[in-house]
Design a protein around this motif. Structure first.
Motif, PDB file in Angstrom:
ATOM      1  N   ALA A 190       4.888 -16.575  16.714  1.00  0.00           N
ATOM      2  CA  ALA A 190       5.110 -15.582  15.660  1.00  0.00           C
ATOM      3  C   ALA A 190       6.598 -15.337  15.458  1.00  0.00           C
ATOM      4  CB  ALA A 190       4.384 -14.287  16.003  1.00  0.00           C
ATOM      5  N   ARG A 191       7.344 -15.244  16.539  1.00  0.00           N
ATOM      6  CA  ARG A 191       8.793 -15.033  16.417  1.00  0.00           C
ATOM      7  C   ARG A 191       9.469 -16.249  15.793  1.00  0.00           C
ATOM      8  NH1 ARG A 191       7.946 -12.466  21.490  1.00  0.00           N
ATOM      9  NH2 ARG A 191       8.693 -14.308  22.634  1.00  0.00           N
ATOM     10  N   ALA A 192       8.973 -17.450  16.138  1.00  0.00           N
ATOM     11  CA  ALA A 192       9.535 -18.665  15.532  1.00  0.00           C
ATOM     12  C   ALA A 192       9.238 -18.710  14.039  1.00  0.00           C
ATOM     13  CB  ALA A 192       8.967 -19.902  16.223  1.00  0.00           C
ATOM     14  N   LEU A 193       8.057 -18.259  13.651  1.00  0.00           N
ATOM     15  CA  LEU A 193       7.706 -18.170  12.235  1.00  0.00           C
ATOM     16  C   LEU A 193       8.703 -17.266  11.505  1.00  0.00           C
ATOM     17  CD1 LEU A 193       4.153 -17.390  10.812  1.00  0.00           C
ATOM     18  CD2 LEU A 193       6.142 -16.171   9.987  1.00  0.00           C
ATOM     19  N   VAL A 194       8.943 -16.092  12.068  1.00  0.00           N
ATOM     20  CA  VAL A 194       9.869 -15.139  11.449  1.00  0.00           C
ATOM     21  C   VAL A 194      11.261 -15.748  11.333  1.00  0.00           C
ATOM     22  CG1 VAL A 194      11.039 -12.931  11.791  1.00  0.00           C
ATOM     23  CG2 VAL A 194       8.562 -13.105  12.140  1.00  0.00           C
ATOM     24  N   ALA A 195      11.695 -16.465  12.372  1.00  0.00           N
ATOM     25  CA  ALA A 195      13.023 -17.065  12.367  1.00  0.00           C
ATOM     26  C   ALA A 195      13.166 -18.112  11.270  1.00  0.00           C
ATOM     27  CB  ALA A 195      13.319 -17.687  13.730  1.00  0.00           C
ATOM     28  N   GLY A 196      12.053 -18.716  10.860  1.00  0.00           N
ATOM     29  CA  GLY A 196      12.112 -19.741   9.823  1.00  0.00           C
ATOM     30  C   GLY A 196      12.094 -19.213   8.404  1.00  0.00           C
TER      31      GLY A 196
END
Length: 288
Positions: A235-241
């Motif tokens: 989820a955090r990687a999604l937000v970072a993208g």
């Protein structure tokens, strides 16, 4: 116009990694206090704001979340796009724990929540035929895939009041209705985002099979938390993208989310209540 991404973090998602110049800010709203202070900063040069939906430490139940204050606060800070992350149960055999679902429809079964910014003194009716923004949803799906998650684009979210999980009879009924996932926080959040003319996308993280699935136990909080913990990094990687996919320059939404109030207000200008209008300064200021 500059893009500003608002992220509403649900169960298991309580932070954004890598925010530059990050600070927690307190936002006052006419609708009371938001769930918590809001973390603001920049990610890849794009302004972002993060709001933990349940508050840090998970202090709000689904029914006590101040949804109107949360959406007002994000709009007041200048957010143009809001991506909401939440935990859900699956009502389909092919939507498995660990999968992400990009929600595009809702069935609202909540009953104990204020669901609109409008009412006596200024009546407004917005369209919810398509309650999420296709452009923002596509970006969220792309970011999720880049994070290595199995993603389902499109799904109907059954919003229940809670805080208890479903009975077996209810779970079976919701499957018959065509609902794909079930959760407790998707509504009225999506309705209020539309009223505030915010593009809104919902990323639902599947944690369990609710209780309908004959091969699985009834919903257990420990199992849900274990899946949430495993999903949190994705989820955090999604937000970072998201900043790279949305860019820093905000053009008008091709689907009209940012113009949802264009013809929505019904109360004649000379009959509108001044106190009500004052409360609408952030969410409806463009048309008032």
């Amino acid at each position: 116009m500059q893009t500003m991404i608002g992220v509403i973090g649900g169960s298991g998602v309580y932070q954004i990694d890598g925010l530059e110049g990050a600070s927690w800010v307190r936002v006052k709203t006419p609708w009371g206090k938001p769930s918590d202070e809001i973390l603001v900063g920049r990610l890849s040069g794009v302004p972002m704001a993060f709001l933990p939906r349940h508050g840090r430490g998970h202090v709000h139940s689904p029914s006590s979340i101040p949804f109107r204050a949360n959406i007002d606060a994000l709009k007041r800070l200048g957010c143009t796009d809001v991506v909401a992350v939440s935990a859900v149960g699956s009502l389909r055999a092919d939507y498995a724990p660990g999968d992400f679902v990009i929600v595009d429809q809702y069935i609202d079964r909540t009953f104990a929540r204020e669901k609109s910014f409008f009412g006596p003194g200024c009546v407004g009716h917005v369209s919810l035929a398509h309650p999420t923004c296709p452009r923002l949803s596509a970006a969220a799906a792309g970011a999720a895939r880049a994070a290595g998650v199995r993603v389902h684009e499109g799904g109907t979210y059954l919003a229940m009041e809670g805080p208890q999980f479903s009975t077996l009879a209810e779970s079976r009924l919701y499957r018959q209705w065509g609902a794909d996932v079930i959760g407790m926080t998707g509504m009225p959040e999506a309705k209020l985002a539309r009223e505030a003319e915010l593009c809104y996308a919902s990323v639902a993280m599947v944690t369990d099979f609710d209780c309908w699935h004959p091969g699985h136990e009834a919903v257990d909080v420990a199992a849900v938390i274990a899946t949430l913990t495993a999903n949190a990094g994705a989820a955090r990687a999604l937000v970072a993208g998201l900043p790279g996919l949305l860019g820093g320059v905000r053009t008008p939404c091709p689907h009209g989310c940012d113009r949802a109030l264009e013809y929505a207000l019904m109360t004649a200008p000379d009959k509108r209540d001044a106190e009500v209008l004052a409360r609408l300064d952030a969410v409806a200021g463009r048309v008032l």
